[in-house]
Scaffold this motif. Structure first.
Motif, short mmCIF file in Angstrom:
data_model
loop_
_atom_site.label_atom_id
_atom_site.label_comp_id
_atom_site.label_asym_id
_atom_site.label_seq_id
_atom_site.Cartn_x
_atom_site.Cartn_y
_atom_site.Cartn_z
N SER A 67 0.75 -1.30 -0.07
CA SER A 67 0.18 0.14 -0.11
C SER A 67 0.89 1.27 -0.05
N LEU A 68 2.12 1.06 0.37
CA LEU A 68 3.14 2.38 0.11
C LEU A 68 3.26 2.61 -1.27
N CYS A 69 3.09 1.87 -1.96
CA CYS A 69 3.22 2.03 -3.52
C CYS A 69 2.03 2.40 -4.31
N GLU A 70 2.16 3.36 -5.31
CA GLU A 70 1.01 3.73 -6.08
C GLU A 70 1.27 4.02 -7.62
N GLU A 71 0.75 3.77 -8.36
CA GLU A 71 0.83 3.87 -9.95
C GLU A 71 0.74 5.50 -10.06
N PRO A 72 1.91 6.02 -10.69
CA PRO A 72 2.22 7.44 -10.79
C PRO A 72 0.71 8.33 -11.36
N SER A 73 0.07 7.80 -12.33
CA SER A 73 -1.03 8.58 -12.72
C SER A 73 -1.94 8.57 -11.67
N ALA A 74 -2.15 7.47 -10.75
CA ALA A 74 -3.37 7.58 -9.73
C ALA A 74 -2.72 8.34 -8.73
N TRP A 75 -1.54 8.66 -8.58
CA TRP A 75 -0.78 9.48 -7.35
C TRP A 75 -0.95 10.85 -7.63
N LEU A 76 -1.13 11.24 -9.02
CA LEU A 76 -1.13 12.42 -9.48
C LEU A 76 -2.63 12.91 -9.28
N ALA A 77 -3.43 11.97 -9.58
CA ALA A 77 -4.95 12.27 -9.55
C ALA A 77 -5.31 12.38 -8.00
N ARG A 78 -4.82 11.74 -7.12
CA ARG A 78 -4.96 11.76 -5.82
C ARG A 78 -4.66 12.99 -5.18
N MET A 79 -3.33 13.50 -5.73
CA MET A 79 -2.59 14.68 -5.22
C MET A 79 -3.03 16.04 -5.89
N ASN A 80 -3.85 16.02 -6.81
CA ASN A 80 -4.32 16.91 -7.55
C ASN A 80 -4.80 18.13 -6.47
N GLY A 81 -4.12 19.16 -6.63
CA GLY A 81 -4.52 20.49 -5.92
C GLY A 81 -3.86 20.72 -4.49
N MET A 82 -3.27 19.59 -4.32
CA MET A 82 -2.32 19.63 -2.71
C MET A 82 -0.93 20.27 -3.25
N HIS A 83 -0.35 20.88 -2.30
CA HIS A 83 1.01 21.59 -2.47
C HIS A 83 1.87 20.80 -2.08
#
Length: 83
Positions: A67-83
């Motif tokens: 669970s510490l690993c995430e696919e990059p595009s999924a990570w980007l979608a989840r982090m959208n809007g965070m600084h």
């Protein structure tokens, strides 16, 4: 930390398959790096390095888990809007 590989090293058949593991301290740094690479897999026309996974080492103190690993595009979608 990211799990990436250099496309040209992989094509040359390097022993480590071109893998490298850049580490960053902020979401913005990761986001900036991911804009420069292919995400998930190499495309036939792509020559940029490939990022296969984002690993959240800040949670590693809880123990290693997939669970510490995430696919990059999924990570980007989840982090959208965070600084």
């Amino acid at each position: 930390m990211l799990v990436c590989y250099d496309v040209w090293d992989r094509l040359k058949g390097d022993d480590d398959l071109g893998y490298y593991y850049p580490a960053f301290t902020t979401v913005a740094q990761v986001r900036e790096f991911l804009q420069k690479v292919q995400l998930g897999a190499n495309t036939a026309s792509g020559s940029a390095d490939v990022c296969e996974a984002v690993v959240d080492l800040s949670r590693a103190r809880e123990g290693w888990h997939v669970s510490l690993c995430e696919e990059p595009s999924a990570w980007l979608a989840r982090m959208n809007g965070m600084h």
